[in-house]
Design an enzyme around this catalytic site. Structure first.
Site, short mmCIF file in Angstrom:
data_model
loop_
_atom_site.label_atom_id
_atom_site.label_comp_id
_atom_site.label_asym_id
_atom_site.label_seq_id
_atom_site.Cartn_x
_atom_site.Cartn_y
_atom_site.Cartn_z
N ASP A 37 0.79 -1.23 0.00
CA ASP A 37 0.00 0.00 0.00
C ASP A 37 0.82 1.28 0.00
OD1 ASP A 37 1.04 -0.48 2.46
OD2 ASP A 37 -0.74 0.06 3.59
N HIS A 197 12.10 -4.31 4.11
CA HIS A 197 11.20 -4.96 3.14
C HIS A 197 9.73 -4.84 3.55
CE1 HIS A 197 14.19 -6.66 0.46
NE2 HIS A 197 14.94 -6.84 1.53
N TRP A 199 7.01 -1.48 4.15
CA TRP A 199 6.91 -0.01 4.18
C TRP A 199 8.29 0.60 3.93
CZ3 TRP A 199 3.53 -1.66 8.54
CH2 TRP A 199 2.16 -1.50 8.24
N TYR A 445 -11.35 -9.00 8.17
CA TYR A 445 -12.05 -8.28 9.24
C TYR A 445 -12.16 -9.22 10.44
CZ TYR A 445 -13.67 -5.38 5.27
OH TYR A 445 -13.75 -4.59 4.16
#
Ligand code: SF4
Length: 762
Positions: A37, A197, A199, A445
């Site tokens: 992300d 490895h 973020w 979730y």
């Protein structure tokens, strides 16, 4: 989390770089990696129409920003198990039996079945779960289609990872700031542990800041790699972030280390805050956090006096029963120390005025107020729902020029647990159609048993996916999804910042894979509303988005490394903050209106259950994987072939288990099995449970669901009231009671992955 870029992006434009020479027959494309992300700028090498290599960017500003997941991505996406054609379920739901159909057949049937569900149960009976981090080209089109149909029930993993933080930040100062890593003097990591490895750009930015003298303070129960590099490490109890910040505020207020001028001119509620903080003297905070009071005080002084300091977003505080208070306390620390909207501190960037932002594309005004108020979760846990965010419309328009700011896509969501209850037939109204895109909701979730029941109770399930995930195995239709190598992308930092980057298309998608843009265009057509997505191609759509730059998308992508507006500071002096009072609300008028405590607080743990003497935390990423993905890639699995839990030696001995044993972790909700690794860096009585484990090589369909029933941590994540944050309704994942016992089934040997055929990546 978008990658940190220099505070003044002109540095990226000015960076002197030379493109590296390529071999004959090789062309290069400038790409933004979406294998996780954080969106690194990278280069794709293309041979004979296929991406054969990913390497780091030629721009020196980005040169170290690449990790093993990005490098191995072309191989992972070329895996023989990739879904290349639309599939329709032909057996019972969960039987694992599918047949190939055309896109036209699939969309025609999906359209007519969804229309029937909407006619029978209302548009709110349609829920969608996705994440723009994974799908990239959604650009708010999913919300746009849903808003026109009339459904508010959009959920996403950002409900417990960044999106909820963005929504809660708005309660204090109206936007979600991003820290200036490039000139800050002090960085505070709250359980967050960016690595080489994982973020990667964040890891590099922190190391660069430390190299030029910035301080690093780490709060983490574990002696993490970041803790080992910190100036101060506070080994707090899991889930006690909010209590720790009360201790910091006690020191900062008592010793008058705050920015008195800013507090006097730009905040409201300081005296009430002071009274609340006085309920947390350091000896109480020491008891709640397990940390030495002198160390707590020292860390608070370093934060307040060596600034500007930053507290970067952390997924850890996002996922706690005190999450709203914890996030609010972060915003309060930033504010009273005078670190908001200043160089080296935390910048409120707003929208880029030249790019049509995703909040605009979503067209929230098209959804009626009546439907907005039906959003699941908004009655009991409204913080990030339409109801909770409603009062920001006017202030956001005043400061940022439009009513709806869907920062990190997390500001107008339904709550996941309420949505799954409604899908399972246990909610306030039925939800009977469920779409998920780039998303493995069964495992993403809390309360997997409930989510499974919910999915089994649906009339229509549609998945847009690259691989046969456990969730996709329960779908009626699986539609093949493209990847970040196979289409262009405008990366607008998920609505959070005004810095825009672009990614080229490097190769054609394989088979019949299509982008999320095309998916939503086809859904709009199938629902007889083609005008909702009027652009023929994604390039046409991007031309619309960039029109105000005076350039076409093709021109921008070929000649622009980054598109930005010049950074400005203390813009609140002209506009006020985007809150009802126009000030930083230390005491939140909106939380009060919603019926909650307007000041932060700390809920202590529920009574101890002697049957579950340990605490577990989950949600931590392992370097080779992103969320529940990548476990099909041999190079990644070779590094981490089995799910592993971590205990220290003393705790393992007390549980009667030893290094290398298969063990079971159990609590009141469920159990998972994993291999035990002894780690000295773990404190006593704390268990690390790995996130997102399944094994693509195991049997598909109900029963096993490719190992999800054996390994998925979502079976342990509770969402009963004691384990939900009150304001947001998100689950507590950092300190759940559990026990560890030896795994006794004879089947243990069968669960081990045979890794002989897997080669190490390097
Ligand atoms: S950290 Fe790795 S996986 Fe994530 S965007 Fe960068 S290169 Fe891709």
């Amino acid at each position: 989390m978008p990658a940190p870029v220099p505070f003044d992006p002109q540095e990226i434009v000015d960076a002197k770089y030379e493109e590296r020479p390529t071999r004959e027959g090789v062309t290069t494309k400038r790409l933004i990696c979406a294998a996780c992300d954080i969106a690194c700028s990278v280069v794709g090498e293309v041979q004979k129409g296929r991406v054969t290599k990913i390497r780091s960017s030629d721009n020196p500003i980005f040169k170290d920003n690449i990790c093993m997941k990005g490098i191995v991505a072309p191989k992972g996406l070329a895996h023989p198990n990739r879904i290349l054609h639309p599939l329709k379920r032909v057996g019972e739901r969960g039987s694992g039996k599918f047949e190939q159909v055309t896109w036209e057949e699939a969309m025609s049937d999906i359209g007519s079945r969804l229309k029937k569900i909407v006619a029978e149960h209302g548009p709110e009976a349609w829920a969608v779960s996705t994440s723009q981090w994974n799908t990239s080209t959604d650009h708010g089109l999913g919300r746009r289609v849903m808003n026109h149909v009339g459904s508010p029930n959009w959920i996403s993993g950002v409900a417990l990872c960044a999106g909820n933080t963005a929504a809660v930040n708005r309660f204090t100062y109206g936007w979600f700031p991003f820290g200036d890593f490039s000139s800050t003097n002090c960085i505070v990591l709250m359980g967050h542990n960016p690595r080489r490895h994982s973020w990667t750009p964040l890891y590099n930015s922190i190391r660069s800041a430390q190299a030029r003298g910035a301080k690093l303070i780490v709060m983490d129960p574990r002696r993490s790699s970041s803790a080992e590099r910190a100036d101060i490490w506070l080994p707090l109890k899991a889930g006690s972030d909010a209590a720790m910040m009360f201790g910091w505020l006690k020191v900062i207020i008592d010793e008058e280390l705050y920015d008195k001028e800013f507090v006097a001119n730009w905040t409201i509620g300081f005296e009430e805050l002071r009274e609340r903080v006085n309920e947390y003297p350091l000896d109480r905070v020491a008891e709640l956090t397990g940390c030495d009071p002198e160390m707590i005080a020292e860390a608070a002084r370093v934060y307040a006096t060596s600034g500007p300091s930053i507290i970067p977003w952390t997924p850890i505080t996002d996922m706690q029963r005190n999450s709203t208070s914890g996030i609010r306390l972060q915003t309060i620390l930033r504010s009273i120390c005078g670190y908001v909207d200043v160089p080296g501190g935390e910048l409120l960037q707003g929208f880029n005025p030249d790019i049509v932002n995703e909040s605009t594309i979503e067209m929230h005004h098209a959804l009626s107020d009546e439907q907005k108020m039906k959003q699941l979760g908004s009655k009991d846990h409204p913080a990030f729902t339409y109801r909770g965010q409603l009062a920001f419309r006017e202030p956001t328009k005043r400061v940022y020029g439009q009513e709806y700011a869907n920062l990190v896509t997390g500001c107008h969501m339904a709550t996941p647990s309420e949505t799954f209850k409604a899908m399972a037939g246990e909610g306030e109204y039925p939800v009977k159609a469920f779409f998920f895109l780039g998303n493995n909701p069964l495992m993403s979730y809390a309360n997997m048993p409930l989510i499974h029941k919910a999915m089994m109770n649906q009339d229509l399930i549609v998945s847009h996916e690259q691989f046969m995930t456990p969730s996709a195995q329960l779908a009626d239709y699986i539609l093949p999804a493209d990847s970040w190598l196979e289409r262009p992308w405008i990366h607008d930092m998920f609505g959070w910042m005004s810095t825009i980057r672009f990614s080229e298309k490097a190769m054609d998608p394989p088979g019949e894979c299509k982008s999320t843009f095309e998916f939503w265009k086809q859904v709009a057509g199938a629902l007889d509303m083609p005008e909702v997505v009027p652009w023929d191609t994604i390039e046409d759509f991007y031309d619309y988005r960039v029109e105000a730059t005076g350039k076409s998308f093709a021109d921008l992508i070929s000649d622009t490394e980054v598109y930005f507006k010049k950074p400005a500071f203390k813009t609140y002096e002209k506009t006020g903050f985007a809150t009802p009072s126009g000030k930083v609300e230390l005491k939140s008028s909106l939380l009060e209106e919603l019926g909650f405590d307007p000041l932060p607080y700390f809920r202590e743990d529920p009574p101890h259950d002697k049957d579950y003497p340990l605490k577990m935390f989950t949600g931590v990423r392992e370097d080779p994987f992103f969320q529940t993905g990548h476990r099909h890639i041999p190079e990644m699995r070779a590094r981490c072939p089995e799910p592993q839990i971590y205990l220290n030696e003393k705790t393992a001995k007390a549980a009667g288990v030893a290094e290398g044993d298969w063990v079971t972790v159990e609590n009141q909700l469920g159990s998972v099995k994993a291999l035990l690794a002894i780690k000295d860096a773990m404190p006593d009585d704390l268990v690390r449970v790995p996130h997102g484990w399944w094994k693509p090589e195991m049997a598909q369909g109900n029963g096993s669901l490719s190992g999800a029933w054996d390994y998925s941590d979502a079976q342990l994540c509770r969402d009963d009231p004691d384990y939900l944050d009150l304001e947001q309704g998100i689950p507590h994942l950092k300190g759940i009671p559990c026990r560890v016992v030896p795994f006794t089934s004879d089947a243990s040997a069968d669960t081990e992955t045979k890794v002989e055929h897997m080669e190490p990546a390097e």
